[in-house]
Motif scaffolding. Structure first.
Motif, PDB file in Angstrom:
ATOM      1  N   MET A   1      34.623  29.294  40.221  1.00 19.01           N
ATOM      2  CA  MET A   1      34.751  30.437  39.386  1.00 19.01           C
ATOM      3  C   MET A   1      35.640  31.508  39.904  1.00 19.01           C
ATOM      4  SD  MET A   1      33.177  31.721  36.769  1.00 19.01           S
ATOM      5  CE  MET A   1      32.596  30.094  35.771  1.00 19.01           C
ATOM      6  N   ASP A   2      36.474  31.830  38.956  1.00 13.91           N
ATOM      7  CA  ASP A   2      37.722  32.842  39.436  1.00 13.91           C
ATOM      8  C   ASP A   2      37.186  34.408  39.203  1.00 13.91           C
ATOM      9  OD1 ASP A   2      39.601  30.922  40.210  1.00 13.91           O
ATOM     10  OD2 ASP A   2      40.195  30.617  38.205  1.00 13.91           O
ATOM     11  N   ILE A   3      37.571  35.008  40.019  1.00 12.45           N
ATOM     12  CA  ILE A   3      37.499  36.295  39.928  1.00 12.45           C
ATOM     13  C   ILE A   3      38.742  37.221  39.094  1.00 12.45           C
ATOM     14  CG2 ILE A   3      36.997  38.779  41.127  1.00 12.45           C
ATOM     15  CD1 ILE A   3      36.142  37.134  43.339  1.00 12.45           C
ATOM     16  N   ASP A   4      38.103  37.848  38.090  1.00 10.11           N
ATOM     17  CA  ASP A   4      39.222  38.518  37.063  1.00 10.11           C
ATOM     18  C   ASP A   4      39.492  39.804  37.652  1.00 10.11           C
ATOM     19  OD1 ASP A   4      40.693  39.491  35.183  1.00 10.11           O
ATOM     20  OD2 ASP A   4      39.298  39.182  33.588  1.00 10.11           O
ATOM     21  N   ARG A   5      40.831  40.185  38.187  1.00 11.84           N
ATOM     22  CA  ARG A   5      40.977  41.564  38.948  1.00 11.84           C
ATOM     23  C   ARG A   5      42.107  42.030  37.958  1.00 11.84           C
ATOM     24  NH1 ARG A   5      39.353  40.944  44.248  1.00 11.84           N
ATOM     25  NH2 ARG A   5      38.965  38.928  45.021  1.00 11.84           N
ATOM     26  N   SER A   6      42.163  41.699  36.663  1.00 12.00           N
ATOM     27  CA  SER A   6      43.312  42.285  35.802  1.00 12.00           C
ATOM     28  C   SER A   6      42.913  43.767  35.614  1.00 12.00           C
ATOM     29  CB  SER A   6      43.323  41.508  34.618  1.00 12.00           C
ATOM     30  OG  SER A   6      42.360  41.511  33.988  1.00 12.00           O
ATOM     31  N   PRO A   7      43.911  44.835  35.627  1.00 11.23           N
ATOM     32  CA  PRO A   7      43.222  46.172  35.448  1.00 11.23           C
ATOM     33  C   PRO A   7      42.776  46.433  34.162  1.00 11.23           C
ATOM     34  CG  PRO A   7      45.668  45.901  35.637  1.00 11.23           C
ATOM     35  CD  PRO A   7      45.203  44.537  35.974  1.00 11.23           C
ATOM     36  N   ASP A   8      43.132  45.684  33.050  1.00 14.70           N
ATOM     37  CA  ASP A   8      42.710  46.027  31.753  1.00 14.70           C
ATOM     38  C   ASP A   8      41.287  45.592  31.428  1.00 14.70           C
ATOM     39  OD1 ASP A   8      43.666  43.700  31.952  1.00 14.70           O
ATOM     40  OD2 ASP A   8      44.205  43.514  29.603  1.00 14.70           O
ATOM     41  N   LYS A   9      40.824  44.691  32.465  1.00 13.35           N
ATOM     42  CA  LYS A   9      39.276  44.041  32.014  1.00 13.35           C
ATOM     43  C   LYS A   9      38.368  45.195  32.430  1.00 13.35           C
ATOM     44  CE  LYS A   9      36.103  40.855  32.208  1.00 13.35           C
ATOM     45  NZ  LYS A   9      35.435  40.204  31.087  1.00 13.35           N
ATOM     46  N   GLN A  10      37.272  45.304  31.488  1.00 15.58           N
ATOM     47  CA  GLN A  10      36.252  46.170  31.802  1.00 15.58           C
ATOM     48  C   GLN A  10      34.919  45.543  31.405  1.00 15.58           C
ATOM     49  OE1 GLN A  10      36.860  49.446  29.074  1.00 15.58           O
ATOM     50  NE2 GLN A  10      37.912  50.661  30.799  1.00 15.58           N
ATOM     51  N   MET A  11      33.848  45.973  31.969  1.00 16.45           N
ATOM     52  CA  MET A  11      32.502  45.409  31.921  1.00 16.45           C
ATOM     53  C   MET A  11      31.515  46.754  31.916  1.00 16.45           C
ATOM     54  SD  MET A  11      30.592  42.775  34.415  1.00 16.45           S
ATOM     55  CE  MET A  11      31.594  41.449  33.942  1.00 16.45           C
ATOM     56  N   ARG A  12      30.345  46.599  31.345  1.00 22.33           N
ATOM     57  CA  ARG A  12      29.349  47.360  31.465  1.00 22.33           C
ATOM     58  C   ARG A  12      28.807  47.652  32.920  1.00 22.33           C
ATOM     59  NH1 ARG A  12      25.049  47.792  26.420  1.00 22.33           N
ATOM     60  NH2 ARG A  12      23.660  48.147  28.524  1.00 22.33           N
ATOM     61  N   VAL A  13      28.446  48.953  33.008  1.00 25.31           N
ATOM     62  CA  VAL A  13      28.222  49.076  34.699  1.00 25.31           C
ATOM     63  C   VAL A  13      27.003  48.508  35.054  1.00 25.31           C
ATOM     64  CG1 VAL A  13      27.112  51.591  34.171  1.00 25.31           C
ATOM     65  CG2 VAL A  13      27.881  50.890  36.385  1.00 25.31           C
ATOM     66  N   ASP A  14      25.847  48.156  34.163  1.00 30.17           N
ATOM     67  CA  ASP A  14      24.686  47.731  34.415  1.00 30.17           C
ATOM     68  C   ASP A  14      24.772  46.115  34.779  1.00 30.17           C
ATOM     69  OD1 ASP A  14      24.969  47.214  31.761  1.00 30.17           O
ATOM     70  OD2 ASP A  14      22.964  47.261  31.335  1.00 30.17           O
ATOM     71  N   VAL A  15      25.741  45.775  33.915  1.00 30.13           N
ATOM     72  CA  VAL A  15      26.026  44.295  34.184  1.00 30.13           C
ATOM     73  C   VAL A  15      26.832  43.911  35.480  1.00 30.13           C
ATOM     74  CG1 VAL A  15      27.271  42.047  33.226  1.00 30.13           C
ATOM     75  CG2 VAL A  15      25.968  43.621  31.451  1.00 30.13           C
ATOM     76  N   TRP A  16      27.740  44.833  35.725  1.00 28.67           N
ATOM     77  CA  TRP A  16      28.424  44.639  36.898  1.00 28.67           C
ATOM     78  C   TRP A  16      27.530  44.724  38.025  1.00 28.67           C
ATOM     79  CZ3 TRP A  16      29.517  47.590  41.319  1.00 28.67           C
ATOM     80  CH2 TRP A  16      30.543  46.953  42.315  1.00 28.67           C
ATOM     81  N   LEU A  17      26.626  45.811  38.011  1.00 25.67           N
ATOM     82  CA  LEU A  17      25.673  45.807  39.067  1.00 25.67           C
ATOM     83  C   LEU A  17      24.801  44.730  39.508  1.00 25.67           C
ATOM     84  CD1 LEU A  17      24.636  49.745  38.536  1.00 25.67           C
ATOM     85  CD2 LEU A  17      25.790  48.450  40.536  1.00 25.67           C
ATOM     86  N   TRP A  18      24.427  44.123  38.266  1.00 24.11           N
ATOM     87  CA  TRP A  18      23.678  42.951  38.305  1.00 24.11           C
ATOM     88  C   TRP A  18      24.428  41.469  38.780  1.00 24.11           C
ATOM     89  CZ3 TRP A  18      23.847  38.724  34.486  1.00 24.11           C
ATOM     90  CH2 TRP A  18      22.962  37.578  34.621  1.00 24.11           C
ATOM     91  N   THR A  19      25.683  41.370  38.122  1.00 28.37           N
ATOM     92  CA  THR A  19      26.397  40.174  38.440  1.00 28.37           C
ATOM     93  C   THR A  19      26.714  40.258  40.029  1.00 28.37           C
ATOM     94  OG1 THR A  19      28.432  41.156  37.711  1.00 28.37           O
ATOM     95  CG2 THR A  19      27.293  39.826  36.189  1.00 28.37           C
TER      96      THR A  19
END
Length: 138
Positions: A1-19
């Protein structure tokens, strides 16, 4: 799995804390946000708030404040070795002076013997004896 490090990528904070395995379930991450235990860039965060690369996330959990800087995103919850690549840990080490003394018995001794209990009662006096709750008051 690749990690997305692009500056325009966004995610919900609760999903990020879980993932990134900060919380065991997404529901626990959402509850932490609702309880005011999660801050993004110093501001209290709602669960649906979007976060991006470079933002600072602070979480108060179990009496300790953790500080992470977001460095990337993964699409779903993966193994811990991949998840740690999605953040930079800025949490300061705990102060050793704040650790309290916890009395412990030596391993292998088991429960105190009757002789040990008598010696403790003799040393502690009335403090070692259990309170009699059935005693009548006069």
């Amino acid at each position: 799995m690749d990690i997305d490090r692009s500056p325009d990528k966004q995610m919900r904070v609760d999903v990020w804390l879980w993932t990134t395995r900060m919380f065991k379930t997404r529901n626990l991450a959402t509850q932490a946000c609702r309880g005011g235990h999660v801050k993004v860039d110093g501001q209290r965060a709602k669960a649906a708030q979007k976060v991006g690369v470079g933002q600072e996330v602070r979480v108060r959990k179990a009496g300790t404040e953790f500080i992470w800087k977001i460095t990337g995103f993964v699409p779903t919850r993966l193994q811990a070795s991949i998840a740690v690549q999605c953040y930079e840990d800025l949490t300061p080490p705990p102060d050793p002076a704040l650790r309290g003394f916890v009395p412990r018995r030596d391993k292998g001794l088991g429960r105190p013997t009757k002789k040990d209990r008598r010696e403790m009662e003799k040393f502690l006096g009335d403090m070692a004896k259990p309170k009699d709750r059935n005693r009548r008051r006069s």
